[in-house]
Write an enzyme that holds these catalytic residues in place. Structure first.
Site, PDB file in Angstrom:
ATOM      1  N   CYS A   1      18.451  -0.393  25.252  1.00 41.02           N
ATOM      2  CA  CYS A   1      18.998   0.900  25.679  1.00 41.02           C
ATOM      3  C   CYS A   1      19.444   0.761  27.131  1.00 41.02           C
ATOM      4  O   CYS A   1      19.731  -0.341  27.586  1.00 41.02           O
ATOM      5  CB  CYS A   1      18.000   2.045  25.458  1.00 41.02           C
ATOM      6  SG  CYS A   1      16.575   2.068  26.562  1.00 41.02           S
TER       7      CYS A   1
ATOM      8  N   ARG B   1      14.093   4.931  24.806  1.00 46.96           N
ATOM      9  CA  ARG B   1      14.496   4.601  23.436  1.00 46.96           C
ATOM     10  C   ARG B   1      14.142   3.180  23.026  1.00 46.96           C
ATOM     11  O   ARG B   1      13.617   2.977  21.923  1.00 46.96           O
ATOM     12  CB  ARG B   1      15.995   4.828  23.258  1.00 46.96           C
ATOM     13  CG  ARG B   1      16.399   6.293  23.360  1.00 46.96           C
ATOM     14  CD  ARG B   1      17.885   6.468  23.406  1.00 46.96           C
ATOM     15  NE  ARG B   1      18.411   5.970  24.682  1.00 46.96           N
ATOM     16  CZ  ARG B   1      19.698   5.906  24.986  1.00 46.96           C
ATOM     17  NH1 ARG B   1      20.604   6.287  24.108  1.00 46.96           N
ATOM     18  NH2 ARG B   1      20.088   5.470  26.167  1.00 46.96           N
TER      19      ARG B   1
ATOM     20  N   ASP C   1      19.871   9.863  24.169  1.00 42.37           N
ATOM     21  CA  ASP C   1      18.860   9.592  25.187  1.00 42.37           C
ATOM     22  C   ASP C   1      18.071  10.861  25.497  1.00 42.37           C
ATOM     23  O   ASP C   1      18.640  11.863  25.941  1.00 42.37           O
ATOM     24  CB  ASP C   1      19.555   9.089  26.457  1.00 42.37           C
ATOM     25  CG  ASP C   1      18.583   8.500  27.464  1.00 42.37           C
ATOM     26  OD1 ASP C   1      17.351   8.647  27.293  1.00 42.37           O
ATOM     27  OD2 ASP C   1      19.067   7.877  28.428  1.00 42.37           O
TER      28      ASP C   1
END
Length: 152
Positions: A10, A16, A121
């Site tokens: 990420c 994440r 996100d």
């Protein structure tokens, strides 16, 4: 033969991708799939622990990530060592391809099998958004598991 490595990627490697790492490793282990999973960021907050909200979401869902987990930048050694890179957003894929063109064939969206969807996100948001992100990751990973068995 060495155990295949899958790298989850990420932006900062604090939300994440650590969640994806923990979920993918747990689900692969439960399915008897012998892989190692790590995670990195394309703009990693190197050395930081995963976000408290991400750790909370993992704990609530019954997953864990080791105390030793710290954010890492995706660098050439990781790109070279991994068999598959699963990214959260198209821009992450573009970054990897631009910086490591030789490895472009290894980079796939986490949501590739889910209509090429991206994983939003949740940084700076609350528990509900982190739990929702975790559910998206679980769904995407469930779609990847049979593919990984064939691929790796």
């Amino acid at each position: 033969m060495a155990t295949p490595l899958v790298t989850v990627i990420c932006t900062a490697n604090i939300c994440r991708s650590p969640m994806g790492q923990a979920i993918l490793q747990a689900k692969a282990d439960a399915a008897g799939l012998k892989i190692n999973v790590n995670s990195c960021g394309v703009q990693a907050l190197t050395g930081k622990r995963p976000d408290k909200q991400a750790l909370g979401a993992l704990e609530r869902a019954g997953y864990s990530i080791g105390e030793e987990k710290r954010a890492e930048q995706l660098l050439m050694p990781q790109a070279n060592a991994t068999q598959l890179m699963l990214v959260m957003e198209s821009r992450h894929k573009q970054w990897v391809v631009q910086n490591y063109p030789a490895y472009s064939g290894k980079v796939w969206l986490m949501g590739h099998w889910n209509q090429q969807s991206e994983v939003a996100d949740p940084i700076g948001k609350g528990p509900n958004e982190f739990d929702a992100c975790l559910k998206v990751l679980e769904g995407d990973i469930d779609l990847w598991l049979p593919k990984l068995r064939a691929l790796l």
